[in-house]
Design an enzyme around this catalytic site. Structure first.
Site, mmCIF file in Angstrom:
data_model
loop_
_atom_site.group_PDB
_atom_site.id
_atom_site.type_symbol
_atom_site.label_atom_id
_atom_site.label_comp_id
_atom_site.label_asym_id
_atom_site.label_seq_id
_atom_site.Cartn_x
_atom_site.Cartn_y
_atom_site.Cartn_z
ATOM 1 N N THR A 1 0.853 -1.194 0.000
ATOM 2 C CA THR A 1 0.000 0.000 0.000
ATOM 3 C C THR A 1 0.887 1.242 0.000
ATOM 4 O O THR A 1 2.008 1.196 0.497
ATOM 5 C CB THR A 1 -0.866 -0.049 1.279
ATOM 6 O OG1 THR A 1 -1.834 -1.057 1.096
ATOM 7 C CG2 THR A 1 -1.539 1.254 1.598
ATOM 8 N N ARG B 1 -14.793 -6.969 1.108
ATOM 9 C CA ARG B 1 -13.970 -6.597 2.257
ATOM 10 C C ARG B 1 -13.547 -5.120 2.119
ATOM 11 O O ARG B 1 -13.180 -4.662 1.042
ATOM 12 C CB ARG B 1 -12.736 -7.498 2.290
ATOM 13 C CG ARG B 1 -11.827 -7.274 3.494
ATOM 14 C CD ARG B 1 -10.565 -6.586 3.080
ATOM 15 N NE ARG B 1 -9.654 -6.372 4.200
ATOM 16 C CZ ARG B 1 -8.566 -5.629 4.117
ATOM 17 N NH1 ARG B 1 -8.246 -5.054 2.971
ATOM 18 N NH2 ARG B 1 -7.812 -5.449 5.163
ATOM 19 N N GLY C 1 -0.401 -2.098 6.354
ATOM 20 C CA GLY C 1 -0.294 -3.360 7.091
ATOM 21 C C GLY C 1 -1.656 -4.032 7.096
ATOM 22 O O GLY C 1 -2.520 -3.697 6.285
ATOM 23 N N GLY D 1 -5.131 -4.472 7.458
ATOM 24 C CA GLY D 1 -6.166 -3.453 7.636
ATOM 25 C C GLY D 1 -7.029 -3.685 8.865
ATOM 26 O O GLY D 1 -7.408 -2.743 9.562
#
Ligand code: ASP
Length: 319
Positions: A180, A208, A230, A232
């Site tokens: 991310t 999700r 990381g 979530g």
């Protein structure tokens, strides 16, 4: 141009377990520092924190190495659904898109939504918006991510997450790594902004929702800004970005706010990292994961966290 304050910038390209070899570290360092240089020069020219954050997110989304925009990981059904958010600290406004497909730069939609009465749109609504704005259809899929998904499918999607960065060869499926991206900027007028963009955890169930388009994963006010990466679910459970910012607002220094939040995260066995800036120009980062791929500009030089061991949980520039 006369700068009212010295701009500051920190960016990340994900957190997770260690990168493959030195080649991986050097390639990521190069990719991150190129973005830091370009975005920092915008801040020096007097561009707003929000403009700088959007540009930085676009550049990182366009780099197939990172799990955002081009090079996003695939979900369990083999589709790419991306999420991105932008928070302008000066106006205190959060906007974002959740699980959008077939656009090149999800952050552009988050930016558009800054001035809309409806500021966070999910899949169907974000697709409608992209159509309305005539955003060209774009396929963010890369061969490497497809190979990764095929391998995972053979293993019945056992990995908790996809790879932190796409490398030149396929990573071991068990080696959970992420990518991310996020940016936090302090502009020459003392204003802060934060942006985060992701392809998600990878291999997740349809529907999700990632932390990256929530205030838990991306938050900024006039006092501080934070972008997280990381797992979530862990970031949401700690409400990490908003927690750090609220602690600064209530009087803790950025250092103390990050330290306290990461000690709690470790106690709660969370797996993530975060980057942060405050309005006084303090720069900090933290992680409970093995590596955090972050780089910053402190006004004098570029630094990064690629070889930072993180034994102290939190690190600072100029400390
Ligand atoms: N936080 C992102 C998510 O869970 C993934 C990541 O940071 O790599 O969607």
């Amino acid at each position: 141009m006369k700068l009212e304050v010295q701009p500051k910038l920190i960016i990340h390209g994900g957190a997770g377990s260690s990168l493959h070899g030195k080649g991986g570290v050097e390639a990521v360092r190069q990719a991150l520092s190129t973005v830091v240089e370009e975005v920092y020069s915008l801040l020096i020219e007097g561009k707003s924190a929000t403009e700088a954050v959007v540009r930085g997110c676009q550049l990182l989304e366009d780099n197939p190495r990172f799990n955002a925009g081009t090079g996003s990981v695939l979900q369990s059904d083999g589709q790419i659904r991306m999420s991105a958010s932008l928070m302008d600290g000066a106006s205190g406004r959060f906007s974002g898109v959740i699980n959008i497909s077939r656009v090149k730069n999800p952050i552009d939609l988050a930016q558009f939504l800054q001035t809309s009465p409806d500021r966070v749109l999910s899949d169907y609504g974000s697709a409608e918006l992209a159509r309305e704005l005539q955003v060209p259809s774009y396929n963010a899929l890369t061969d490497l991510r497809l190979q990764e998904w095929i391998q995972e499918r053979q293993d019945n999607f056992k990995s908790p997450m996809a790879g932190v960065v796409a490398e030149t060869e396929l990573v071991e499926a068990s080696n959970a790594r992420r990518g991310t991206i996020g940016i936090v900027a302090l502009d020459a007028f003392g204003k802060l902004a934060a942006g985060t963009s992701t392809g998600g955890k990878g291999f997740e169930r349809i529907g999700r929702v990632s932390d990256s388009a929530m205030p838990a994963g991306n938050y900024a006010t006039s006092k501080a800004g934070v972008s997280c990466t990381g797992i979530g679910e862990d970031i949401i459970d700690e409400c990490l970005a908003a927690k750090v910012v609220v602690r600064v607002t209530d009087g803790l220094s950025l250092k103390e706010a990050m330290q306290r939040s990461f000690v709690e995260a470790l106690e709660n066995k969370r797996d993530f990292g975060a980057i942060a800036l405050d309005a006084d120009g303090a720069i900090a980062w933290g992680k409970t994961s093995q590596v955090l791929l972050a780089a910053y500009h402190d006004g004098e030089k570029i630094g990064d966290t690629l070889e930072w061991t993180g034994d102290e949980l939190v690190g600072y520039a100029n400390s």
